[in-house]
Design an enzyme around this catalytic site. Structure first.
Site, PDB file in Angstrom:
ATOM      1  N   LYS A  80       0.911  -1.302  -0.065  1.00 49.19           N
ATOM      2  CA  LYS A  80       0.061  -0.034  -0.094  1.00 49.19           C
ATOM      3  C   LYS A  80       0.916   1.350   0.013  1.00 49.19           C
ATOM      4  O   LYS A  80       1.915   1.311   0.517  1.00 49.19           O
ATOM      5  CB  LYS A  80      -0.841  -0.037   1.197  1.00 49.19           C
ATOM      6  CG  LYS A  80      -2.118   0.910   1.245  1.00 49.19           C
ATOM      7  CD  LYS A  80      -3.276  -0.134   0.513  1.00 49.19           C
ATOM      8  CE  LYS A  80      -4.368   0.728   0.176  1.00 49.19           C
ATOM      9  NZ  LYS A  80      -5.766   0.075  -0.435  1.00 49.19           N
ATOM     10  N   GLY A 181     -24.884   2.013   3.309  1.00 49.00           N
ATOM     11  CA  GLY A 181     -24.145   2.803   2.395  1.00 49.00           C
ATOM     12  C   GLY A 181     -24.381   2.677   1.050  1.00 49.00           C
ATOM     13  O   GLY A 181     -24.372   1.396   0.568  1.00 49.00           O
ATOM     14  N   GLY A 183     -22.821   3.947  -1.438  1.00 44.89           N
ATOM     15  CA  GLY A 183     -21.918   4.714  -2.588  1.00 44.89           C
ATOM     16  C   GLY A 183     -21.763   3.745  -3.779  1.00 44.89           C
ATOM     17  O   GLY A 183     -22.802   2.879  -4.446  1.00 44.89           O
ATOM     18  N   VAL A 185     -20.061   0.700  -4.324  1.00 44.53           N
ATOM     19  CA  VAL A 185     -20.332  -0.525  -4.002  1.00 44.53           C
ATOM     20  C   VAL A 185     -21.696  -0.977  -3.720  1.00 44.53           C
ATOM     21  O   VAL A 185     -22.303  -1.756  -4.026  1.00 44.53           O
ATOM     22  CB  VAL A 185     -19.226  -1.129  -3.122  1.00 44.53           C
ATOM     23  CG1 VAL A 185     -19.612  -2.746  -2.797  1.00 44.53           C
ATOM     24  CG2 VAL A 185     -17.935  -0.780  -3.302  1.00 44.53           C
TER      25      VAL A 185
HETATM   26  P1  NAD Z   1     -18.200   5.324  -1.485  1.00 41.54           P
HETATM   27  O1  NAD Z   1     -17.325   6.445  -0.800  1.00 41.54           O
HETATM   28  O2  NAD Z   1     -18.438   5.428  -2.839  1.00 41.54           O
HETATM   29  O3  NAD Z   1     -19.516   5.089  -0.440  1.00 41.54           O
HETATM   30  C1  NAD Z   1     -19.541   4.963   0.755  1.00 41.54           C
HETATM   31  C2  NAD Z   1     -21.113   5.577   1.323  1.00 41.54           C
HETATM   32  O4  NAD Z   1     -21.120   5.278   2.555  1.00 41.54           O
HETATM   33  C3  NAD Z   1     -21.085   6.900   0.956  1.00 41.54           C
HETATM   34  O5  NAD Z   1     -22.437   7.086   0.116  1.00 41.54           O
HETATM   35  C4  NAD Z   1     -21.442   7.716   2.222  1.00 41.54           C
HETATM   36  O6  NAD Z   1     -22.260   8.571   2.378  1.00 41.54           O
HETATM   37  C5  NAD Z   1     -22.074   6.499   3.166  1.00 41.54           C
HETATM   38  N1  NAD Z   1     -21.714   6.372   4.734  1.00 41.54           N
HETATM   39  C6  NAD Z   1     -20.719   6.850   5.036  1.00 41.54           C
HETATM   40  N2  NAD Z   1     -20.833   6.832   6.551  1.00 41.54           N
HETATM   41  C7  NAD Z   1     -22.186   6.236   6.470  1.00 41.54           C
HETATM   42  C8  NAD Z   1     -22.917   5.933   7.691  1.00 41.54           C
HETATM   43  N3  NAD Z   1     -22.477   6.038   8.988  1.00 41.54           N
HETATM   44  N4  NAD Z   1     -24.186   5.479   7.532  1.00 41.54           N
HETATM   45  C9  NAD Z   1     -24.725   5.398   6.165  1.00 41.54           C
HETATM   46  N5  NAD Z   1     -24.073   5.358   5.239  1.00 41.54           N
HETATM   47  C10 NAD Z   1     -22.928   5.989   5.371  1.00 41.54           C
HETATM   48  O7  NAD Z   1     -17.225   3.776  -1.114  1.00 41.54           O
HETATM   49  P2  NAD Z   1     -17.464   2.577  -1.840  1.00 41.54           P
HETATM   50  O8  NAD Z   1     -16.119   2.414  -2.954  1.00 41.54           O
HETATM   51  O9  NAD Z   1     -18.937   2.153  -2.185  1.00 41.54           O
HETATM   52  O10 NAD Z   1     -16.682   1.589  -0.746  1.00 41.54           O
HETATM   53  C11 NAD Z   1     -17.730   1.137   0.330  1.00 41.54           C
HETATM   54  C12 NAD Z   1     -16.878   0.254   1.368  1.00 41.54           C
HETATM   55  O11 NAD Z   1     -16.505  -1.047   0.765  1.00 41.54           O
HETATM   56  C13 NAD Z   1     -15.715   1.096   1.876  1.00 41.54           C
HETATM   57  O12 NAD Z   1     -15.559   0.647   3.199  1.00 41.54           O
HETATM   58  C14 NAD Z   1     -14.579   0.437   1.061  1.00 41.54           C
HETATM   59  O13 NAD Z   1     -13.355   0.522   1.970  1.00 41.54           O
HETATM   60  C15 NAD Z   1     -14.893  -0.849   0.800  1.00 41.54           C
HETATM   61  N6  NAD Z   1     -14.473  -1.366  -0.509  1.00 41.54           N
HETATM   62  C16 NAD Z   1     -14.526  -0.828  -1.406  1.00 41.54           C
HETATM   63  C17 NAD Z   1     -14.039  -1.373  -2.684  1.00 41.54           C
HETATM   64  C18 NAD Z   1     -14.159  -0.692  -4.118  1.00 41.54           C
HETATM   65  O14 NAD Z   1     -14.066  -1.382  -5.047  1.00 41.54           O
HETATM   66  N7  NAD Z   1     -14.640   0.402  -4.129  1.00 41.54           N
HETATM   67  C19 NAD Z   1     -13.299  -2.716  -2.724  1.00 41.54           C
HETATM   68  C20 NAD Z   1     -13.289  -3.307  -1.424  1.00 41.54           C
HETATM   69  C21 NAD Z   1     -13.740  -2.777  -0.188  1.00 41.54           C
END
Ligand code: NAD
Length: 344
Positions: A80, A181, A183, A185
């Site tokens: 990382k 969440g 977002g 994913v």
């Molecule tokens: P993102 O930033 O696109 O979405 C996160 C969402 O969570 C946002 O819409 C935010 O408003 C919401 N959120 C934050 N705090 C919250 C709460 N307390 N209650 C409800 N909603 C809340 O992130 P992402 O890329 O969708 O990733 C989501 C999770 O999955 C993260 O933990 C990330 O580390 C993990 N992850 C992502 C990937 C990837 O490919 N993007 C891969 C492995 C793991």
């Protein structure tokens, strides 16, 4: 414990301090393991309060990348990079260029890519000085939400396997699933689950995302702090880490916790607490490996069809881990660690 003792105890191979005075770059690259192959792990841009916090984060994330890649049986290790800074800062372009020069000196032991705070454009700057970078503009990983979609697809597979174990059927039609969440994913996961006929309960800090999910997926909205009380069969944390802790665990009504968030358990001991509450926990780094599998597939020159079938295998891996944890009567996290360590 000193930093050096930690590096030794956790089996790290390399820690690089990247300081470029001209661009004012301060970054760290932690390479946990290259035993299975070059270390993969994105580059995070974050306003860390001091260098120690940045190093700790780089080490924690690099180590879990090794476990994630090994559990997914990829021919890659874990690493990382973390850059101390802020999104949108004037001068970031030069900083990512400088980072590219540091990465290049590692001769392919570490490949970087997008992570929290970084974008395809940042990777374009890195790519000016090294070939050891993914997710640049125009690449599959740097396009739209491909990586997030593959992560969601893996979680969807994992949820079906968990449902088979718990309810005796993979079918999700009529199952109530709470998604925390919405977002990249979480949204993609909702799409898979809705298509499969699940009844969704959704929450996000963004009211407009929740409203959109209510419209598109016929979902039931719930306030962010009430999602733990939701009457659901499956809880899918897809927002931040550390959501399972002493303040939330007793409120859960579900039989399964399976989502994309990294480090869902605030402390490893909560794996046992979940087991004691008869809740099946899908270890996060196993079920959310779709993103890194997609990156590895792209590096290996595989197309989208093969990538999808590689991500689908997350279900089989998770099933093997559930079998082992049932046999040993241990937690699913212990079984996952054993599974990964055997392959490391
Ligand atoms: P993102 O930033 O696109 O979405 C996160 C969402 O969570 C946002 O819409 C935010 O408003 C919401 N959120 C934050 N705090 C919250 C709460 N307390 N209650 C409800 N909603 C809340 O992130 P992402 O890329 O969708 O990733 C989501 C999770 O999955 C993260 O933990 C990330 O580390 C993990 N992850 C992502 C990937 C990837 O490919 N993007 C891969 C492995 C793991």
């Amino acid at each position: 414990m000193t930093l050096w003792m930690e590096l030794e105890q956790d089996g790290f191979e390399q820690l690089v301090w990247c300081r470029d005075r001209e661009s004012d770059l301060t970054a760290f690259i932690a390479i946990h393991s290259t035993k299975r192959g070059p270390a993969l792990g994105g580059c995070r841009l974050w306003p860390y309060p001091h260098e120690e916090a940045a190093v700790q984060d780089a080490m924690r994330l690099a180590r879990s990348m090794t476990y994630k890649a090994a559990a997914a049986e990829l021919s890659y290790g874990g690493g990382k990079a973390v850059v101390i800074g802020r999104v949108g800062d004037h001068g970031n372009a030069k900083r990512f260029e400088a980072l590219g020069r540091f990465i290049d000196r590692l001769n392919g032991a570490y490949w970087t890519g997008v992570d929290v705070g970084t974008t395809a454009v940042d990777m374009d700057h890195v790519a000016l000085h090294t070939p050891y970078v993914t997710d640049t503009t125009g690449s599959l990983g740097g396009t739209g939400d491909w990586t997030a979609d593959m992560t969601a697809y893996g979680v969807y597979e994992g949820i079906q396997v968990s449902a088979q174990r718990t309810f005796g059927s993979r079918a999700l039609a009529g199952r109530t699933i709470a998604v925390q969440g919405l977002g990249k994913v979480g949204w993609a996961l909702c799409r898979y689950l809705h298509r499969a006929g699940a009844q969704l309960i959704v929450t996000d800090l963004s009211v407009s995302l929740v409203e959109q999910a209510v419209r598109e997926f016929n979902a039931l909205p719930v306030a962010p702090d009430r999602v733990y009380d939701a009457a659901c069969e499956i809880f899918a944390p897809c927002a931040l880490g550390g959501v399972i802790h002493e303040g939330t665990i007793d409120r859960l009504k579900c039989r399964i916790v399976a989502g994309s968030a990294n480090n869902q358990l605030r402390d490893p001991s909560f794996a046992l607490a979940l087991k004691q509450q008869n809740i099946m926990y899908a270890p996060d780094y196993v079920i959310n490996a779709g993103g890194v599998i997609a990156t590895a597939a792209e590096l290996d020159g595989e197309g989208t069809f093969r990538t999808r079938s590689r991500v689908k295998r997350i279900g089989r891996t998770l099933d093997a881990i559930y079998t082992e944890s049932a046999r040993s009567n241990g937690t699913t996290t212990q079984a996952a660690d054993d599974f990964a360590e055997l392959r490391m």
